[in-house]
Design an enzyme around this catalytic site. Structure first.
Site, PDB file in Angstrom:
ATOM      1  N   GLU A  37      10.453  33.377  15.331  1.00 60.30           N
ATOM      2  CA  GLU A  37      10.956  34.139  16.473  1.00 60.30           C
ATOM      3  C   GLU A  37      11.676  33.138  17.371  1.00 60.30           C
ATOM      4  O   GLU A  37      11.088  32.119  17.744  1.00 60.30           O
ATOM      5  CB  GLU A  37       9.806  34.798  17.237  1.00 60.30           C
ATOM      6  CG  GLU A  37      10.352  35.688  18.332  1.00 60.30           C
ATOM      7  CD  GLU A  37       9.302  36.345  19.209  1.00 60.30           C
ATOM      8  OE1 GLU A  37       8.099  36.203  18.934  1.00 60.30           O
ATOM      9  OE2 GLU A  37       9.721  36.997  20.189  1.00 60.30           O
ATOM     10  N   ARG A 263      -3.068  28.171   9.396  1.00 60.28           N
ATOM     11  CA  ARG A 263      -2.036  27.466  10.151  1.00 60.28           C
ATOM     12  C   ARG A 263      -2.424  26.004  10.324  1.00 60.28           C
ATOM     13  O   ARG A 263      -3.593  25.644  10.230  1.00 60.28           O
ATOM     14  CB  ARG A 263      -1.776  28.139  11.490  1.00 60.28           C
ATOM     15  CG  ARG A 263      -2.950  28.152  12.443  1.00 60.28           C
ATOM     16  CD  ARG A 263      -2.751  29.153  13.570  1.00 60.28           C
ATOM     17  NE  ARG A 263      -1.644  28.816  14.444  1.00 60.28           N
ATOM     18  CZ  ARG A 263      -0.587  29.613  14.643  1.00 60.28           C
ATOM     19  NH1 ARG A 263      -0.491  30.756  14.046  1.00 60.28           N
ATOM     20  NH2 ARG A 263       0.371  29.255  15.459  1.00 60.28           N
ATOM     21  N   LYS A 273       3.728  27.766  20.767  1.00 59.74           N
ATOM     22  CA  LYS A 273       4.956  27.752  21.570  1.00 59.74           C
ATOM     23  C   LYS A 273       4.676  28.020  23.038  1.00 59.74           C
ATOM     24  O   LYS A 273       5.304  27.445  23.905  1.00 59.74           O
ATOM     25  CB  LYS A 273       5.945  28.780  21.011  1.00 59.74           C
ATOM     26  CG  LYS A 273       6.735  28.229  19.838  1.00 59.74           C
ATOM     27  CD  LYS A 273       7.830  29.166  19.427  1.00 59.74           C
ATOM     28  CE  LYS A 273       7.288  30.197  18.474  1.00 59.74           C
ATOM     29  NZ  LYS A 273       8.317  31.026  17.856  1.00 59.74           N
TER      30      LYS A 273
HETATM   31  P1  ATP Z   1       3.252  29.898  17.916  1.00 61.17           P
HETATM   32  O1  ATP Z   1       1.828  30.243  17.705  1.00 61.17           O
HETATM   33  O2  ATP Z   1       3.525  28.445  17.984  1.00 61.17           O
HETATM   34  O3  ATP Z   1       3.899  30.646  19.030  1.00 61.17           O
HETATM   35  P2  ATP Z   1       4.330  31.749  16.070  1.00 61.17           P
HETATM   36  O4  ATP Z   1       3.528  32.044  14.873  1.00 61.17           O
HETATM   37  O5  ATP Z   1       4.350  32.769  17.119  1.00 61.17           O
HETATM   38  O6  ATP Z   1       3.956  30.329  16.573  1.00 61.17           O
HETATM   39  P3  ATP Z   1       6.825  32.176  14.824  1.00 61.17           P
HETATM   40  O7  ATP Z   1       8.162  31.819  15.298  1.00 61.17           O
HETATM   41  O8  ATP Z   1       6.469  33.605  14.718  1.00 61.17           O
HETATM   42  O9  ATP Z   1       5.815  31.417  15.725  1.00 61.17           O
HETATM   43  O10 ATP Z   1       6.543  31.441  13.442  1.00 61.17           O
HETATM   44  C1  ATP Z   1       7.412  31.441  12.349  1.00 61.17           C
HETATM   45  C2  ATP Z   1       6.631  31.182  11.093  1.00 61.17           C
HETATM   46  O11 ATP Z   1       5.946  29.941  11.190  1.00 61.17           O
HETATM   47  C3  ATP Z   1       5.577  32.241  10.879  1.00 61.17           C
HETATM   48  O12 ATP Z   1       5.620  32.644   9.531  1.00 61.17           O
HETATM   49  C4  ATP Z   1       4.296  31.566  11.226  1.00 61.17           C
HETATM   50  O13 ATP Z   1       3.246  32.095  10.469  1.00 61.17           O
HETATM   51  C5  ATP Z   1       4.574  30.111  10.895  1.00 61.17           C
HETATM   52  N1  ATP Z   1       3.770  29.227  11.743  1.00 61.17           N
HETATM   53  C6  ATP Z   1       3.717  29.205  13.090  1.00 61.17           C
HETATM   54  N2  ATP Z   1       2.840  28.288  13.528  1.00 61.17           N
HETATM   55  C7  ATP Z   1       2.313  27.707  12.423  1.00 61.17           C
HETATM   56  C8  ATP Z   1       1.351  26.676  12.201  1.00 61.17           C
HETATM   57  N3  ATP Z   1       0.737  26.060  13.209  1.00 61.17           N
HETATM   58  N4  ATP Z   1       1.082  26.331  10.924  1.00 61.17           N
HETATM   59  C9  ATP Z   1       1.705  26.934   9.898  1.00 61.17           C
HETATM   60  N5  ATP Z   1       2.606  27.901  10.039  1.00 61.17           N
HETATM   61  C10 ATP Z   1       2.926  28.299  11.281  1.00 61.17           C
HETATM   62 MG    MG Z   2       4.845  34.854  15.773  1.00 62.13          MG
END
Ligand code: ATP
Ligand code: MG
Length: 564
Positions: A37, A263, A273
């Site tokens: 995102e 994760r 984020k």
């Molecule tokens: P955050 O928790 O940092 O806001 P998010 O999951 O909301 O992260 P996205 O932009 O939706 O951020 O993530 C894009 C992709 O990266 C998704 O498929 C998510 O599952 C993966 N992802 C995000 N954080 C991690 C992590 N710490 N380890 C592995 N994969 C991750």
């Molecule tokens: Mg997300």
């Protein structure tokens, strides 16, 4: 220490994919996507997902898409899109022409919602957000059905159209899936699919005032792109039945398999984020690319290499249970990569003036010095030597303890690539008593690094010529947080920021060859660590260097201790 595995790793996700290949599910096709995102910069956790999705596609002859999952207009910006594109590219992955935006599917998603309404699988609900929450029930109690659940298809179509046309206030109506308010899985209790939100979208502007929820948009975007394996993090496990319910309900041609993995959590930092935005907004760091940040942009500026990050991601593997990976493992991967390819140069971080009394004043010699003693392919450069040098303050002690083998009055050491020198006197600041200059003599017979009479020295120290070296700024970094798991501690996580995470040294001297570098090449400053030119803060004639990582491999040491 385990070596980098060069055969593709195997894990439970790859096993599922190989199983699907055998059973001809998806006709043997493999298509994945990385769906960030654009509401922040990518961090090292995202790198794990990038490596996994692109790595799997490459390994099984498939393709991986880059998709901006931009269905929530608040917080999403083009700057973030640009940074994501830059970072994934820098990590070394190629999506060719497959850059997609969920926002490009808005019309299609709207039509899918209409279809659900027509099949009585979705309804427009007039309960407020609070009321919906109250109706939802708990883990132990079923939810209550909404009084609007049995609206006619016609009424629902009409209301949904009005929602879309901007006739209702934000929050007045939502579109909900008609599933089961008594489901043991709370996600399945008539989840919201669309909400009204009058917020400008960075791509679609004010064209839409209703936006699809993640659960609705994500599975359908996957299906539209004909993804086969939708890999996501563990917190979406409970959402998988909904993912399947929507695609089954719409009988989409493509129904990807959602697979969840744990994760990445990394010690001494935060990988969310929301928290990273807070660090940037409140000025705890200088920006998303602050070299202390766990972002890809920060690590790049710090001097980490894409190879090291990929090797780290490969090494940690994928699993189904949450854990915290030691930051030292990442540093180990960086060190291992740079050890092989970083040219060695000399720099003095805390200069101490050395005058060689018996060396002619106007004389300058050039010592041919290899960039990498074990890797001759990197070549060599000429390092100027003259009567006045700088050495590291800590390489001299006026009154040394027993085991100090470096320079001290009466003692002889070797200069790296140069002569033996012997300390014959010091000059002190009359006020502080501090040694400000060391006087030495050199032995002209020791140019080769050996004395003809066979005498040995116990230490070799680095140095630069005072006249020829250039002034530089060097930044030394430490952990961003003082505790391994800042989110696991009490109170606000910013309380645990490390006040000593950055030390700026402004009086450093580096060998003259470093005056002209412009790229983000990394170097080993002999005996001091690996360093990278900071492209943002360097000015002509005065480079700024970031210490990428120290030379000491603390992780190997820790691992060794654990074994005992
Ligand atoms: P955050 O928790 O940092 O806001 P998010 O999951 O909301 O992260 P996205 O932009 O939706 O951020 O993530 C894009 C992709 O990266 C998704 O498929 C998510 O599952 C993966 N992802 C995000 N954080 C991690 C992590 N710490 N380890 C592995 N994969 C991750
Ligand atoms: Mg997300």
């Amino acid at each position: 220490m385990a070596q980098i595995q060069h055969s593709p790793p195997s894990d439970f996700i790859r096993e599922i994919i190989e199983d699907h290949s055998r059973t001809k599910r998806f006709k043997g096709r493999v298509a994945t996507r990385f769906p960030p995102e654009p509401n922040g910069y990518l961090h090292i956790g995202h790198a794990k997902s990038v490596c996994l999705n692109f790595g799997i596609a490459a390994q099984y002859g498939g393709a991986c898409n880059l998709r901006m999952d931009d269905t929530d207009p608040s917080g999403e910006t083009q700057e973030y899109v640009d940074s994501i594109i830059r970072d994934v590219k820098w990590l070394g992955f190629d999506w060719e022409d497959r850059l997609y935006y969920a926002s490009d599917y808005y019309e299609q998603l709207y039509q899918y919602a209409v279809q659900l309404i027509k099949e009585s699988k979705a309804y427009v609900c007039s309960l407020s957000a609070d009321e919906i929450r109250e109706h939802r029930g708990t883990l132990t109690e079923p939810g209550k059905e909404s009084p609007y659940r049995n609206r006619s298809v016609e009424e629902n179509l009409d209301l949904f159209k009005r929602m879309q046309a901007g006739e209702c206030e934000d929050g007045a109506l939502v579109l909900r899936a008609r599933i089961d308010m008594a489901s043991p899985n709370i996600v399945m209790r008539d989840p919201v699919l669309y909400r009204i939100k009058r917020t400008h979208h960075y791509r679609t502007g004010n064209q839409w005032c209703i936006y699809p929820m993640y659960d609705f948009a994500h599975c359908l975007s996957d299906s539209i792109e004909k993804i086969t394996h939708s890999i996501c993090t563990l917190e979406f496990e409970n959402n998988r039945p909904l993912y399947d319910w929507i695609l089954d309900g719409l009988k989409t041609e493509c129904h990807p398999q959602q697979i969840e993995f744990a994760r990445l959590n990394l010690s001494y930092t935060v990988l969310s984020k929301r928290r990273l935005i807070e660090l940037v907004r409140k000025g705890y760091v200088t920006g998303w690319d602050d070299p202390r940040m766990p972002t890809i942009a920060g690590m790049r500026r710090r001097g980490y290499t894409p190879e090291a990050i990929r090797s780290f991601c490969e090494r940690i593997g994928v699993a189904k249970n949450d854990s915290i990976i030691d930051m030292a493992l990442l540093e180990h991967c960086v060190r291992e990569d740079l050890n092989e390819k970083a040219p060695r140069v000399m720099a003095v971080l805390h200069p101490l003036r050395v005058v060689i009394d018996n060396y002619p004043e106007s004389r300058v010699e050039e010592f041919d010095s290899p960039y990498h003693p074990q890797n001759p392919i990197l070549g060599s450069r000429k390092v100027p030597f003259s009567r006045v040098l700088y050495i590291e303050q800590e390489d001299f002690m006026e009154n040394p303890p027993k085991k100090f083998y470096r320079l001290s009055p009466g003692r002889e050491v070797r200069l790296r690539y140069g002569y033996f020198i012997k300390c014959v006197g010091v000059v002190k600041d009359p006020k502080t008593g501090q040694v400000v200059e060391v006087h030495c003599t050199y032995d002209p017979e020791t140019r080769s690094g050996f004395a003809p009479d066979g005498r040995k020295v116990d230490a070799t120290i680095h140095w630069v010529s005072a006249e020829h070296s250039i002034s530089a700024e060097v930044r030394l970094y430490d952990r961003l947080f003082q505790v391994a798991n800042p989110m696991g501690e009490e109170g606000d996580f910013t309380k645990y920021l490390n006040p000593k995470s950055l030390e700026i040294l402004t009086t450093c001297r580096v060998e003259p060859g470093l005056a002209t570098i412009k790229s983000e090449d990394r170097f080993q400053f002999e005996r001091l660590g690996y360093f990278c030119l900071d492209l943002k803060d360097s000015i002509p004639g005065r480079p700024a260097f970031n210490r990428v990582v120290t030379l000491r491999d603390s992780w190997a040491k820790l691992a060794g201790q654990e074994k005992k």
